[in-house]
Design an enzyme around this catalytic site. Structure first.
Site, PDB file in Angstrom:
ATOM      1  N   VAL A  65       0.812  -1.220   0.000  1.00  0.00           N
ATOM      2  CA  VAL A  65       0.000   0.000   0.000  1.00  0.00           C
ATOM      3  C   VAL A  65       0.847   1.272   0.000  1.00  0.00           C
ATOM      4  CG1 VAL A  65      -1.974  -1.125   1.102  1.00  0.00           C
ATOM      5  CG2 VAL A  65      -0.261   0.039   2.529  1.00  0.00           C
ATOM      6  N   SER A 143      -6.950   3.687  15.310  1.00  0.00           N
ATOM      7  CA  SER A 143      -6.596   2.941  16.522  1.00  0.00           C
ATOM      8  C   SER A 143      -6.880   3.815  17.724  1.00  0.00           C
ATOM      9  CB  SER A 143      -5.108   2.560  16.496  1.00  0.00           C
ATOM     10  OG  SER A 143      -4.669   2.095  17.764  1.00  0.00           O
ATOM     11  N   TYR A 156       3.386   5.279  15.496  1.00  0.00           N
ATOM     12  CA  TYR A 156       2.108   4.625  15.208  1.00  0.00           C
ATOM     13  C   TYR A 156       0.941   5.499  15.662  1.00  0.00           C
ATOM     14  CZ  TYR A 156      -1.524   0.995  15.246  1.00  0.00           C
ATOM     15  OH  TYR A 156      -2.674   0.259  15.030  1.00  0.00           O
ATOM     16  N   ALA A 158       0.854   8.744  16.050  1.00  0.00           N
ATOM     17  CA  ALA A 158       0.737   9.909  15.167  1.00  0.00           C
ATOM     18  C   ALA A 158       0.093   9.532  13.841  1.00  0.00           C
ATOM     19  CB  ALA A 158       2.120  10.509  14.927  1.00  0.00           C
ATOM     20  N   SER A 159       0.495   8.393  13.296  1.00  0.00           N
ATOM     21  CA  SER A 159      -0.050   7.977  11.999  1.00  0.00           C
ATOM     22  C   SER A 159      -1.535   7.671  12.086  1.00  0.00           C
ATOM     23  CB  SER A 159       0.714   6.758  11.463  1.00  0.00           C
ATOM     24  OG  SER A 159       0.450   5.583  12.220  1.00  0.00           O
ATOM     25  N   LYS A 160      -1.950   7.038  13.175  1.00  0.00           N
ATOM     26  CA  LYS A 160      -3.354   6.657  13.306  1.00  0.00           C
ATOM     27  C   LYS A 160      -4.243   7.843  13.680  1.00  0.00           C
ATOM     28  CE  LYS A 160      -3.130   2.371  12.113  1.00  0.00           C
ATOM     29  NZ  LYS A 160      -3.823   1.879  10.903  1.00  0.00           N
ATOM     30  N   ILE A 189      -6.787  -5.805  20.769  1.00  0.00           N
ATOM     31  CA  ILE A 189      -7.372  -6.910  20.012  1.00  0.00           C
ATOM     32  C   ILE A 189      -6.316  -8.000  19.863  1.00  0.00           C
ATOM     33  CG2 ILE A 189      -8.552  -7.574  17.900  1.00  0.00           C
ATOM     34  CD1 ILE A 189      -9.995  -5.380  19.516  1.00  0.00           C
TER      35      ILE A 189
END
Length: 260
Positions: A65, A143, A156, A158-160, A189
């Site tokens: 992606v 998230s 992670y 920051a990206s989400k 999860i």
């Protein structure tokens, strides 16, 4: 009624975890499934599982992606082979654990390339095609780390967080075209990725992975991890016409964790 029979869904990150759970749930409900992932062997296993269990159309597409040209080519190929895509589930993502000063620029850039650039590339091409038909359902994966932030997980988080805001903005742009754009924000999860993180944390803290998993479960108000299937149930609702008046939302699926 979910009424997903004969709908065409394109799922990234479909080879494992929550992406795989979404693929199974859609197939169970009669949808035709385009599976996309970079992990070719696992993707083939998911494809064969669906073909053996369900009377529905299933195809796989090897996809990175973070590669814009590949994204454009694969989405257009799937669009033509399925006669259009009704639903996009963008579940592909990575986590690189570590303190900010332990994760180098390469790790930061990799996280942003997959989690944020990948969201942009996949959403851009798919909604470009959906606009022509004036119909579509887009479900991105954010998230709870994008809502409350997590130490040892700054890139992670920051990206989400950016994925949630991206989802809101795109929802406004797509509303005139009868396209809804929402996201889910999973909490703790239990997936293959979670198991790997548990080993990393256990080694860092000199405890067993089982002890770490129990500690995390105890920190959640409902006192357990969620399952990929529980996240997939929320995705199916957002993909159905039952959610036709919902757009621009990030739905938390976290057992109440963001409440404490």
């Amino acid at each position: 009624m979910l009424n997903l029979k004969n709908k065409n869904v394109f799922i990234t990150g479909a080879a494992s975890g929550m992406g795989r759970a979404c693929a199974v749930k859609f197939a169970e409900n009669g949808a035709n499934v385009a599976l996309a992932d970079i992990a070719e062997d696992n993707l083939e296993k998911v494809k064969q599982e669906l073909l053996q269990k369900y009377q529905t159309k299933v195809k796989k597409y090897i996809l990175d992606v973070s590669n814009e040209n590949m994204v454009n080519d694969i989405i257009l190929k799937a669009w033509n082979e399925f006669g259009g895509i009704d639903i996009l589930v963008h579940a592909a993502g990575i986590v690189i654990l570590g303190l900010l000063h332990e994760v180098d620029k390469k790790g930061w850039n990799k996280t942003m390339s997959v989690n944020l650039d990948g969201t942009y590339f996949v959403n851009y091409k798919m909604t470009e095609l959906m606009k022509e038909r004036k119909y579509g359902k887009v479900i991105n994966f954010s998230s709870i780390a994008g809502k409350i932030g997590e130490g040892y997980n700054v890139a992670y988080s920051a990206s989400k967080g950016a994925v949630s805001l991206f989802t809101q903005g795109l929802a406004l742009e797509m509303a005139p075209y009868n396209i809804t754009v929402n996201a889910v924000a999973p909490g703790k999860i239990m997936t293959e990725q979670t198991q790997g993180a548990a080993k990393w944390w256990a080694e860092k803290r000199n405890i067993t992975p089982e002890q770490f998993v129990q500690e995390v479960a105890d920190s959640v108000p409902v006192k357990r991890f969620g399952t990929p299937e529980e996240v997939a149930d929320c995705v199916l609702f957002l993909a159905s016409d039952m959610s036709s008046y919902i757009t621009g939302q990030t739905i938390t699926v976290a057992g109440g964790q963001t409440l404490i």
